[in-house]
Design an enzyme around this catalytic site. Structure first.
Site, short mmCIF file in Angstrom:
data_model
loop_
_atom_site.label_atom_id
_atom_site.label_comp_id
_atom_site.label_asym_id
_atom_site.label_seq_id
_atom_site.Cartn_x
_atom_site.Cartn_y
_atom_site.Cartn_z
N SER A 123 0.82 -1.21 0.00
CA SER A 123 0.00 0.00 0.00
C SER A 123 0.86 1.26 0.00
O SER A 123 1.96 1.28 0.56
CB SER A 123 -0.87 -0.02 1.26
N TYR A 131 -1.84 -1.76 11.08
CA TYR A 131 -2.09 -2.25 9.72
C TYR A 131 -0.98 -1.79 8.78
O TYR A 131 -0.37 -2.58 8.07
CB TYR A 131 -3.46 -1.77 9.20
N LYS A 165 2.25 -3.86 6.58
CA LYS A 165 2.63 -3.78 5.15
C LYS A 165 4.14 -3.51 5.04
O LYS A 165 4.83 -4.12 4.22
CB LYS A 165 1.84 -2.68 4.45
C1 UD1 Z 1 -7.28 4.23 2.81
C2 UD1 Z 1 -6.82 3.35 3.92
C3 UD1 Z 1 -5.35 3.16 3.89
C4 UD1 Z 1 -4.91 2.67 2.54
C5 UD1 Z 1 -5.34 3.70 1.52
C6 UD1 Z 1 -4.95 3.29 0.13
C7 UD1 Z 1 -8.40 3.58 5.74
C8 UD1 Z 1 -8.78 4.34 6.97
N1 UD1 Z 1 -7.25 3.93 5.15
O1 UD1 Z 1 -6.93 5.54 3.17
O2 UD1 Z 1 -4.93 2.25 4.85
O3 UD1 Z 1 -3.53 2.53 2.52
O4 UD1 Z 1 -6.76 3.85 1.57
O5 UD1 Z 1 -5.72 2.20 -0.29
O6 UD1 Z 1 -9.10 2.69 5.33
N2 UD1 Z 1 -13.49 10.57 3.22
C9 UD1 Z 1 -14.55 11.42 3.52
N3 UD1 Z 1 -15.68 10.86 4.04
C10 UD1 Z 1 -15.81 9.52 4.28
C11 UD1 Z 1 -14.71 8.66 3.98
C12 UD1 Z 1 -13.56 9.23 3.45
O7 UD1 Z 1 -14.48 12.62 3.31
O8 UD1 Z 1 -16.87 9.09 4.79
C13 UD1 Z 1 -12.26 11.16 2.64
C14 UD1 Z 1 -11.04 10.96 3.50
O9 UD1 Z 1 -10.90 12.00 4.42
C15 UD1 Z 1 -9.94 10.94 2.42
C16 UD1 Z 1 -10.63 10.37 1.19
O10 UD1 Z 1 -12.02 10.51 1.42
O11 UD1 Z 1 -9.57 12.25 2.14
C17 UD1 Z 1 -10.30 8.92 0.97
O12 UD1 Z 1 -10.53 8.21 2.16
P1 UD1 Z 1 -10.44 6.63 2.25
O13 UD1 Z 1 -11.26 6.02 1.17
O14 UD1 Z 1 -10.72 6.23 3.65
O15 UD1 Z 1 -8.92 6.34 1.85
P2 UD1 Z 1 -7.56 6.82 2.55
O16 UD1 Z 1 -7.81 7.73 3.66
O17 UD1 Z 1 -6.70 7.33 1.47
#
Ligand code: UD1
Length: 347
Positions: free
Chosen positions: A123, A150, A154
């Site tokens: 990742s 987690y 990795k």
């Molecule tokens: C996720 C994983 C991380 C992994 C990465 C790449 C989690 C917490 N983290 O992180 O371990 O390495 O993907 O695959 O699972 N967001 C919102 N509202 C929501 C959900 C998310 O605004 O309800 C935003 C978050 O703040 C972020 C973006 O969407 O800016 C992406 O979030 P998410 O899909 O959780 O991915 P990562 O945070 O990048």
């Protein structure tokens, strides 16, 4: 035969399809802790071929040994791992045991049964928040201290792999560092199936679109980005799956010994949370209820990949854009809720 561990899961199932379409026989091993065996039926529908399936926990060394004795395995793609960041903070030992022990058992079996090739699911979390000079992120950006158990698994797994390949030159392995995998197969028969309330953006969006969630919370609107929301490199799961086939064949075809390698798998383009929402609204024709709330603890502001090395070395390039990602994720969400879920509850 190619062993796909975690092949009933999200990325594993898409990769199984790609391998079968390329003519490989696939052995899926999965403990079904975060997936269900019904995905084998749907893989069969897509490819016309059913993968061999074994329900098994890779933490059990004796079972892993028996598996390698039973099947003639030529290469391994290792997805099986626990992957919920929040849960890993609560249950670190579970994460270290599952993720590290599984890989070590596979490596032991590889040595004993002379299986040479392994592709490891890693990742971009290993890069943490890269400083400005390292954006976009190349494979040479520094690894940073992991923010969760987690993420640490990795990093440690990559080190285990690197050291094992150094010590046993007959082994060959690659870590593929995914950015943010999203989307689903164009057939809409397989896709991401989060258990409980999704933590990740795309499944939360599609579940809000279909009415399972009241509204989406956008975590933070005051970041130093053009629209104030976080930026990620979202990559279509089908593009990602294809990269696994290419990485595997890089070592299986020809005798080109490379040692331990690692590649970034992203599109090279960053998208903000609001851009993802806009794309979803355009492709689904739905207005999404969302509000901008406080930042989520531990979130990094922006990260996207420099894909030059993966493009040149692997000869792989992502082809699908954000609209194809939101469109396919939405079609899968609809298929799951309107067709699959009712058929499961009737059965
Ligand atoms: C996720 C994983 C991380 C992994 C990465 C790449 C989690 C917490 N983290 O992180 O371990 O390495 O993907 O695959 O699972 N967001 C919102 N509202 C929501 C959900 C998310 O605004 O309800 C935003 C978050 O703040 C972020 C973006 O969407 O800016 C992406 O979030 P998410 O899909 O959780 O991915 P990562 O945070 O990048």
């Amino acid at each position: 035969m190619i062993l796909v561990t975690g092949g009933a899961g999200y990325i594993g199932s898409h990769t199984t399809v790609v391998l079968q379409e390329a003519g490989y026989e696939v052995l899926v091993v999965d403990n079904l802790s975060n997936s269900d065996a019904g995905v084998m039926d749907r893989i069969e529908k897509i490819t016309g071929k059913r993968p061999v399936f074994e329900e098994m926990d890779l933490v059990d060394a004796a079972k892993v040994d028996a598996l390698f004795a039973k099947y003639s395995i030529e290469g391994i793609i290792h997805f099986a791992a626990s992957k919920a960041v929040g849960e890993s903070v609560q249950k670190p030992l579970l994460y270290y045991r599952n993720n590290l022990q599984s890989l070590m058992n596979l490596l032991d079996a590889m040595k004993k049964y002379e299986v040479k090739n392994i592709v490891f699911s890693s990742s971009c979390t290993v890069y943490g928040q890269p400083s400005e000079e390292y954006l976009p992120v190349t494979e040479n950006a520094p690894i940073q201290v992991a923010l969760s158990p987690y993420g640490n698994t990795k990093q440690i797994c990559e080190e285990i792999l690197r050291d094992s390949i150094y010590a046993h030159p007959e082994l060959q392995g690659v870590a593929l560092r995914y950015f943010n995998p999203v989307g689903a197969h164009p057939s809409a028969l397989i896709g991401e199936l989060p258990i409980g309330v999704p933590q990740n953006l795309m499944p939360f969006i599609t579940q809000t679109g279909i009415g399972l969630r009241q509204g989406l919370k956008v975590f933070g609107g005051d970041y130093s980005t053009p629209d104030g929301t976080c930026i990620r490199d979202y990559i279509h799961v089908v593009d990602l799956a294809k990269a696994h086939l290419i990485a595997l064949e890089r070592y299986m075809k020809g005798n080109n010994k490379k040692g331990f390698e690692w590649f970034n798998l992203g599109t090279g383009t960053g998208s903000s949370v609001l851009e993802v929402i806009k794309s979803f609204e355009k492709m689904s024709g739905k207005q999404l209820a969302y509000e901008i709330v406080d930042r989520r603890e531990g979130d990094i502001e922006q990260i996207w990949a420099d894909t030059t090395i993966a493009n040149e070395e692997l000869g792989w390039k992502s082809e699908l854009g954000l609209d194809e990602m939101t469109d396919s994720a939405w079609k899968w969400e609809k298929y799951y809720n309107e067709v699959l879920k009712p058929s499961i509850s009737e059965a």
